[in-house]
Scaffold this motif. Structure first.
Motif, PDB file in Angstrom:
ATOM      1  N   ARG A 204       0.827  -1.219   0.000  1.00  0.00           N
ATOM      2  CA  ARG A 204       0.000   0.000   0.000  1.00  0.00           C
ATOM      3  C   ARG A 204       0.859   1.266   0.000  1.00  0.00           C
ATOM      4  O   ARG A 204       0.347   2.372   0.095  1.00  0.00           O
ATOM      5  CB  ARG A 204      -0.927   0.002   1.226  1.00  0.00           C
ATOM      6  CG  ARG A 204      -1.957  -1.132   1.209  1.00  0.00           C
ATOM      7  CD  ARG A 204      -3.124  -0.851   2.145  1.00  0.00           C
ATOM      8  NE  ARG A 204      -2.752  -0.982   3.545  1.00  0.00           N
ATOM      9  CZ  ARG A 204      -2.942  -2.088   4.279  1.00  0.00           C
ATOM     10  NH1 ARG A 204      -3.481  -3.162   3.729  1.00  0.00           N
ATOM     11  NH2 ARG A 204      -2.607  -2.125   5.547  1.00  0.00           N
TER      12      ARG A 204
ATOM     13  N   THR B 239       3.267   4.365  -1.193  1.00  0.00           N
ATOM     14  CA  THR B 239       3.207   5.269  -2.347  1.00  0.00           C
ATOM     15  C   THR B 239       4.509   6.084  -2.419  1.00  0.00           C
ATOM     16  O   THR B 239       5.245   6.168  -1.423  1.00  0.00           O
ATOM     17  CB  THR B 239       2.024   6.244  -2.213  1.00  0.00           C
ATOM     18  OG1 THR B 239       2.195   6.998  -0.996  1.00  0.00           O
ATOM     19  CG2 THR B 239       0.693   5.509  -2.175  1.00  0.00           C
TER      20      THR B 239
ATOM     21  N   ASP C 151       5.121   9.060  -2.108  1.00  0.00           N
ATOM     22  CA  ASP C 151       5.311  10.149  -1.132  1.00  0.00           C
ATOM     23  C   ASP C 151       5.936   9.656   0.176  1.00  0.00           C
ATOM     24  O   ASP C 151       6.201  10.446   1.073  1.00  0.00           O
ATOM     25  CB  ASP C 151       4.012  10.936  -0.883  1.00  0.00           C
ATOM     26  CG  ASP C 151       2.910  10.096  -0.253  1.00  0.00           C
ATOM     27  OD1 ASP C 151       3.191   8.968   0.188  1.00  0.00           O
ATOM     28  OD2 ASP C 151       1.756  10.576  -0.207  1.00  0.00           O
TER      29      ASP C 151
ATOM     30  N   GLN D 242       6.866   0.041  -5.722  1.00  0.00           N
ATOM     31  CA  GLN D 242       5.794   0.837  -5.097  1.00  0.00           C
ATOM     32  C   GLN D 242       6.171   2.321  -5.041  1.00  0.00           C
ATOM     33  O   GLN D 242       5.325   3.190  -5.173  1.00  0.00           O
ATOM     34  CB  GLN D 242       5.522   0.336  -3.670  1.00  0.00           C
ATOM     35  CG  GLN D 242       4.806  -0.988  -3.580  1.00  0.00           C
ATOM     36  CD  GLN D 242       3.398  -0.939  -4.140  1.00  0.00           C
ATOM     37  OE1 GLN D 242       3.070  -1.645  -5.087  1.00  0.00           O
ATOM     38  NE2 GLN D 242       2.563  -0.096  -3.566  1.00  0.00           N
TER      39      GLN D 242
END
Length: 215
Positions: free
Chosen positions: A87, A89, A91, A126
């Motif tokens: 999950r 990202t 950022d 990811q």
């Protein structure tokens, strides 16, 4: 900058903070076994292999298990952890890392990953960072854990550069020792109290520049 041809980055705690996900996954195993596992306890697992981490966890809880049960628990922990990292990202890349890598690239310095993580490629994908690395050496390519320098030496070999031309970026004491054992320069990311053996220690990559690699 002397003869620096390549920079080799550890992953956890240097490029991205996956330690929190390891912690949550280990904590759930401890709770399942009936004891608590604190963030302070988790510090002892930094840079340590999965099975050794489990042994430390069990010793904290005073729990003894047979090998088969231990393997099942280690597998369960990894599945928990994978659910979190899938999950992730972009950022979540630590501040300043991308800017520094862009500077390395524009100066013709090669970039490698040297991580004990067997999930390194998943994490890089990811984070959309895979293309930044010329070479990725992770836990699936090496048999010796840090402070053995195998993971870094393999990176240098695949990049076709001498160990003396490499700078390693590490946040764990065992990683700094691995760099020294491999005859490489190293930058500690974190606290000088823990990483004092590194050539230099910085809190992170924000404002960090290639010009600071003058060893």
């Amino acid at each position: 900058m002397g003869t620096i041809s390549a920079c080799i980055f550890d992953l956890d705690g240097v490029v991205v903070d996956t330690a929190k996900y390891h912690y949550i996954a280990w904590k759930s195993i401890a709770n399942e076994l009936g004891f608590d596992f604190t963030e302070e306890d988790n510090e002892r697992l930094k840079g340590v292999s999965r099975m050794t981490s489990l042994d430390i966890l069990l010793s904290i809880g005073g729990v003894e298990l047979d090998q088969e049960t231990k393997l099942k628990l280690a597998d369960k922990k990894n599945k928990n952890y994978l659910e979190y990292i899938l999950r992730m990202t972009p950022d979540e890349i630590l501040p300043g890392v991308k800017e520094f890598m862009n500077e390395l690239k524009s100066n013709g310095v090669k970039i490698a990953l040297g991580s004990a993580s067997k999930n390194a490629m998943t994490i890089l994908n990811q984070l959309e960072l895979t293309n930044y690395f010329d070479v990725v050496v992770d836990g699936t390519h090496v048999s010796n854990a840090k402070p053995d320098p195998e993971v870094f030496l393999k990176g240098a070999e695949l990049l076709n550069v001498l160990p003396s031309e490499c700078v390693v970026f590490e946040d764990a004491e065992a990683g700094i020792e691995a760099a020294i054992n491999g005859k490489m320069k190293c930058v500690g990311i974190g606290s000088p109290d823990v990483l004092g053996k590194a050539n230099i220690v910085v809190p992170g990559f924000v404002g960090f520049s290639i010009s600071q690699l003058n060893f």
